[in-house]
Design a protein around this motif. Structure first.
Motif, PDB file in Angstrom:
ATOM      1  N   GLU A 113      15.315   7.400  14.267  1.00 40.79           N
ATOM      2  CA  GLU A 113      16.432   6.530  14.626  1.00 40.79           C
ATOM      3  C   GLU A 113      16.138   5.694  15.874  1.00 40.79           C
ATOM      4  OE1 GLU A 113      21.213   6.829  15.567  1.00 40.79           O
ATOM      5  OE2 GLU A 113      19.903   8.372  16.385  1.00 40.79           O
ATOM      6  N   ARG A 114      15.510   6.299  16.880  1.00 45.77           N
ATOM      7  CA  ARG A 114      15.402   5.647  18.183  1.00 45.77           C
ATOM      8  C   ARG A 114      13.972   5.437  18.677  1.00 45.77           C
ATOM      9  NH1 ARG A 114      19.333   3.208  19.887  1.00 45.77           N
ATOM     10  NH2 ARG A 114      18.623   3.438  22.020  1.00 45.77           N
ATOM     11  N   GLY A 115      12.993   6.075  18.047  1.00 44.78           N
ATOM     12  CA  GLY A 115      11.624   6.048  18.566  1.00 44.78           C
ATOM     13  C   GLY A 115      11.039   4.664  18.772  1.00 44.78           C
ATOM     14  N   ARG A 116      11.258   3.773  17.850  1.00 45.90           N
ATOM     15  CA  ARG A 116      10.708   2.417  17.976  1.00 45.90           C
ATOM     16  C   ARG A 116      11.537   1.533  18.888  1.00 45.90           C
ATOM     17  NH1 ARG A 116       7.618  -0.182  13.440  1.00 45.90           N
ATOM     18  NH2 ARG A 116       6.082   1.418  13.059  1.00 45.90           N
ATOM     19  N   LYS A 117      12.808   1.864  19.067  1.00 44.86           N
ATOM     20  CA  LYS A 117      13.718   1.036  19.853  1.00 44.86           C
ATOM     21  C   LYS A 117      13.743   1.425  21.323  1.00 44.86           C
ATOM     22  CE  LYS A 117      17.008   1.046  16.045  1.00 44.86           C
ATOM     23  NZ  LYS A 117      18.341   1.476  15.654  1.00 44.86           N
ATOM     24  N   ASP A 118      13.415   2.669  21.607  1.00 47.76           N
ATOM     25  CA  ASP A 118      13.630   3.211  22.939  1.00 47.76           C
ATOM     26  C   ASP A 118      12.358   3.904  23.433  1.00 47.76           C
ATOM     27  OD1 ASP A 118      14.398   4.741  25.165  1.00 47.76           O
ATOM     28  OD2 ASP A 118      16.409   5.027  24.386  1.00 47.76           O
ATOM     29  N   ALA A 120      11.771   5.565  26.061  1.00 50.90           N
ATOM     30  CA  ALA A 120      12.007   6.891  26.627  1.00 50.90           C
ATOM     31  C   ALA A 120      12.076   7.950  25.528  1.00 50.90           C
ATOM     32  CB  ALA A 120      13.283   6.892  27.465  1.00 50.90           C
ATOM     33  N   VAL A 121      12.737   7.634  24.421  1.00 51.16           N
ATOM     34  CA  VAL A 121      12.792   8.564  23.287  1.00 51.16           C
ATOM     35  C   VAL A 121      11.392   8.745  22.714  1.00 51.16           C
ATOM     36  CG1 VAL A 121      13.659   8.903  20.928  1.00 51.16           C
ATOM     37  CG2 VAL A 121      15.201   8.106  22.721  1.00 51.16           C
ATOM     38  N   SER A 122      10.655   7.676  22.610  1.00 55.38           N
ATOM     39  CA  SER A 122       9.286   7.748  22.105  1.00 55.38           C
ATOM     40  C   SER A 122       8.431   8.661  22.986  1.00 55.38           C
ATOM     41  CB  SER A 122       8.695   6.338  22.048  1.00 55.38           C
ATOM     42  OG  SER A 122       7.402   6.377  21.511  1.00 55.38           O
ATOM     43  N   GLU A 123       8.587   8.562  24.281  1.00 55.96           N
ATOM     44  CA  GLU A 123       7.815   9.395  25.208  1.00 55.96           C
ATOM     45  C   GLU A 123       8.201  10.866  25.088  1.00 55.96           C
ATOM     46  OE1 GLU A 123       5.163  10.892  27.654  1.00 55.96           O
ATOM     47  OE2 GLU A 123       5.137   8.839  26.919  1.00 55.96           O
ATOM     48  N   ILE A 124       9.489  11.145  25.009  1.00 52.83           N
ATOM     49  CA  ILE A 124       9.950  12.527  24.845  1.00 52.83           C
ATOM     50  C   ILE A 124       9.414  13.096  23.529  1.00 52.83           C
ATOM     51  CG2 ILE A 124      11.994  13.962  24.407  1.00 52.83           C
ATOM     52  CD1 ILE A 124      13.499  12.154  26.390  1.00 52.83           C
ATOM     53  N   THR A 125       9.435  12.298  22.478  1.00 50.88           N
ATOM     54  CA  THR A 125       8.947  12.732  21.169  1.00 50.88           C
ATOM     55  C   THR A 125       7.449  13.007  21.212  1.00 50.88           C
ATOM     56  OG1 THR A 125      10.703  11.493  20.071  1.00 50.88           O
ATOM     57  CG2 THR A 125       8.797  12.073  18.734  1.00 50.88           C
ATOM     58  N   ARG A 126       6.696  12.134  21.868  1.00 44.79           N
ATOM     59  CA  ARG A 126       5.245  12.348  21.988  1.00 44.79           C
ATOM     60  C   ARG A 126       4.933  13.622  22.762  1.00 44.79           C
ATOM     61  NH1 ARG A 126       4.935   6.777  22.464  1.00 44.79           N
ATOM     62  NH2 ARG A 126       4.924   6.848  24.737  1.00 44.79           N
TER      63      ARG A 126
END
Length: 193
Positions: A113-118, A120-126
């Motif tokens: 939902e948010r990984g490509r848009k945000d 910070a979310v991408s970093e937390i996910t990584r």
């Protein structure tokens, strides 16, 4: 909700918010529902967290910590490396098919939902994925030393291939809520190890 709002410790507020975001995603979670579920007024919620985005990040981190703790417990538990990997897959199926809680993995939901848009979310996910990858790599290295898995492919490569199957299984758990189907995926994954 009427009367005085419930008193919460910070972790309780984050867990209640996590439940809302996990069920509805970031976009589908209203400030009103976040207030109702946490028991805090809008002003108190924003005084504590700043904005909806900051609360979402805290909830996502909380989910990741809880999930990685559970997954590490499985991967560092008793049994052979192969048995531990099987238990992780079985746990994922159980989580996704739980009758009372038909929600996908929040980590996957957030990434999609948010990984490509945000960023910070991408970093937390990584960061979360790296922690799971490290735990899986350790299990594969142990399995290689015990002769359970081939040493022809690096443990990291095997861990990444398994992780791909694990997350694929979790996605399928949402779209194919059929235990027999998911267990066939599990068996196919285990057969390729």
């Amino acid at each position: 909700m009427s009367g005085r709002p419930r008193e919460f410790e910070g972790e309780d507020v984050i867990e209640a918010a996590m439940d809302v975001f996990w069920s509805h995603g970031y976009e589908g979670s209203s400030t009103q529902e976040l207030c109702e579920r946490t028991g805090l007024g809008r002003g108190s919620l924003y005084n504590a967290f700043g904005n909806k985005q900051a609360l979402y990040m805290a909830a996502l981190r909380f989910y990741h910590e809880r999930a990685i703790h559970t997954q590490n417990g499985i991967l560092n538990g008793p049994g052979t490396a192969r048995e531990r990997l099987r238990r992780l897959l079985e746990w994922g199926i159980g989580e996704d098919l739980e009758a009372d809680n038909r929600r996908s993995c929040m980590a996957l939901f957030a990434a999609m939902e948010r990984g490509r848009k945000d960023p910070a979310v991408s970093e937390i996910t990584r960061a979360y994925a790296a922690r799971l990858e490290g735990a899986l790599c350790h299990v594969f290295a142990l399995g290689q030393r015990a002769g359970e898995f081939t040493a022809e492919r690096p443990a990291l490569e095997q861990a990444r291939a398994f992780m791909s199957s694990y997350y694929g299984l979790r996605v399928l758990g949402q779209s194919m809520a059929d235990s027999a189907f998911l267990h066939d995926v599990l068996e196919g994954t285990m057969a390729r190890l």
